[in-house]
Each structure stands twice: as structure tokens, then as C-alpha cells.
Design a protein around this motif. Sequence first.
Motif: not given
Length: 441
Positions: A304-308, A267-275, A249-261
Motif C-alpha cells: 500500500g501507499q500512504h497507509l496508517d 495530509q499524507q494519510g488523507k488519501q491512500y491506496l492498497m492492494g 479518501n478521508r474528508a477530515h484528517w489532521n496530524d495524529w499520534g505521538g510517542g514511540l510511533f
Amino acid sequence: MSGTGRAPNYHVPQFMTLAVALLLLLSDATISGVMAADEEPTPLAGEPFHTEVLGEPVKVPPRDRKKVTAASFGISVLPEGPKFYQVLPFGAMYLWRNSDDMKQRFRATLSGPVNDMTMNVGSHSSSGWELRLTFQNMIIPVGRSEYVEAQIIRDVEVEWNYVFGGIGLAYRKLLDPGHQDNAFEVSLTYEPGYRWFKGTSKTSSNFIVPTDTYEGRVHARLRNDALERNLMELPHRGYSFGGDFYYGNRAHWNDWGGGLFGVSSGQQGKQYLMGSVFAVSATPVPFIDSEKHRLIGSVYGGIGQHLDRFSTFRLPGRPTGYEWEAIALPMLPSVAFNELFPTRYGIAHLEYRYEPIFFIYPYVRGSWGIVEQPRFNPDGTVRNIMGSMPAVGGGVVSGAPWSSQIEINYSYNFGIFRDQGNGQSAQGRNGFFIFWSKELS
């Protein structure tokens, strides 16, 4: 890197060169399946061993595997791999301390920019329960781009670093065959950390640099190691399995990125699960009554879910190594370290290994991976798809001068892309690495 070898401590006559060993491999193979009545057993890690080679006595003294300090260095060569990864040196210091009563342990892989340390503290009255402390960091003050089909994507270059601590509980129980690293261990830790980011001169003006943020992770971990390892610390018989599971869980996480990706949702990447899970087994070769022939099978998988880009898996995780913790990290032949960043993957290996002489182990290996990877669309945009990555390869692990160990490996991956120049890519890539380690204690 985490794949740190542990060099054995032994003394051999000077004339025992690799050329002699390969001659023995060709002239003294026991493929017929009939085990010689006087065949010596494979020497196991840490145990004393006495033999004769060409009439010369060889004595391998016992070694305390509970206290190890080793230095490892290597070089990876990918002739048509991604830029800046075609020739890549790597190295680390490895520390392992296991108390005589096996109630306290410390493990560390230290390379300067990337470090990983854990400490478990128990007592005779705790009935297997332990306090577990962890520390991880990656501080690399240069920008890092990503790659699509071996082509560098400069627009998304960014400096990104992190530091994580950790505290929690672990439970440990010793297993057969009774060596100091044969144990069942589970742990649950909370890992507070911080991530920070910075654009570079190469970063596109349209790229949104991620927000610096506190991140807290819950980490559940399982290790079950019942492997016996040979003199070179390679799996000889038995099995190992385990897994790692994270909620972040990330305390502060806004939209990021751009370009080809594209732009990633904060909001989606603020919390994630992975195994991730793994399993390794070492067995005799069917119909061959000899310890000198071994089959080693291994599987690795993750989802994983909601990984970046900053929370997902990075493949491959190691070049080599089969010690207690490194064995959990996946290998992917002929792929640059951390080149791929999938949200799901599955990898399987089957290896045949032969022992022509007690300190030399040539092997051949086949691999198959189903891995998510970015691919170009006809219009130049990028999509993530699952693709197969069959690979073949082989090499040799051997004792080396000054009580050290060396591994030389070649592989060919049919599924990963190679850079043909002028922005052109094609599937199929060669890979080589040389890995040397020496125990210092």
C-alpha cells in the motif's frame, strides 16, 4: 472473525473416535505409491457417500451447500504472546444463501462487534451482471494498544471504530467443475463510511487522537474459484485466486499520534491506496497414485501507499477456513489476530494432508513470510523493517459429534517475538488453536 468453517452434515457410528482414526493412519498408510484397486474416492462436499468402516455401514446424505447457517467457536493460545492475546476466544455466525438459479447470493459473518455482509442480485436477463451491496462494521468500545516485539505500547491506546456501506456492480460467470461456489466474479463498489476515535485513561497526554471523519472508498475485487472441496470443505483439487484493491479518501484528517510511533501526517494519510492478492492450489502428491494424499500450496501478498494504523493491513486475517470468501484472507502461524499492521507483506504456505478415513484429515504445514513489522532501535525508538517469518506446524481436521467439525492446530513461528517478561523479548513463539463449527440448517 472471517475464517468461518462450514460443518458437514453426516452420521457415523459412536466407536469411530479420533483414536481409531489415528490407529488407521499408522497402520493403513498408502505411502508406497501403489493405489489399491478398490480405494474409494474422497467424498466431496455436498455429495452423498456410502462406505463401510470396520464392517459398519456409513451413509453420508447429500447436503444443499447453497443454504448454510453455521456457528463457529474457537480459542487461540499463545503462551508467550502479547498481553491480552495469550488466551483469546473467538467465534462467529456464518450465513450463506445462494438461490437455486445462482442469480442472487447473500453472505454474512456476524460476531456482534465485527460484522461483514454482502448481497449480489442479478436476473436471467442481466447476462451475468449484478447489483452488489455491502456492509462492514467494527464497533469495539474499549481501547486498543499496539505491540512491538510482543511488548504492549500503552501510550498509543485509543478506541477506534468504523461503519461502511457499499453499492456497485459485479459480473459473475460459473466455472468448472460446476459446484455452486465455482465462479469467476469481479466487482466495483463505492463504499461510504465513517470512522470515529476516542482516547482512554491509558492514552498518553501527548498523543493526538485522530479526527472523526467521513471516508469514501472505491473497492475493486476479483475472485476466481475452481476448487473442489472435500467432505470437510477443505481444498481437494483445483485452484483459486483473486485480489482486493482500494482507493480511500478521508474528508477530515489532521496530524495524529505521538510517542514511540511518532506523529503521522494528516495530509499524507488523507488519501491512500492498497492492494492484496492470493492464490491457492490443491494437487496430488507426485509419485503417489492415491487421492488420499494432497498438497495444498498458497501465497498471499499486499502492498500500500500512504497507509496508517487505521487503514493498513492487519495480520493474520483469519485462523482457518477455505470457503469462497474466507480463503482470500491471509494466515500467519503463531501470531495474534491483528497483531501486525504492515504496509507490505508476502506469505507462502505448503501443506501436506492425508486422509486415513473419510472424515479425518491430519496435515503438516510449512510457511514463510516476509512481513513489515515494528522493531525497537537500540535507543528505544521504533522503526518498521521487513523481516522473515518461517514457521512449521501441523494439526488435524475432523468430523465431531452432533454433525460438527473440529480443527486442532499447533505451530511454531521462528520470526515473531515472544514476551519473556520484564520487558524482554526473544524471537520464536509457540501457538495453538482449537476451532469448532456446527451447521445449524
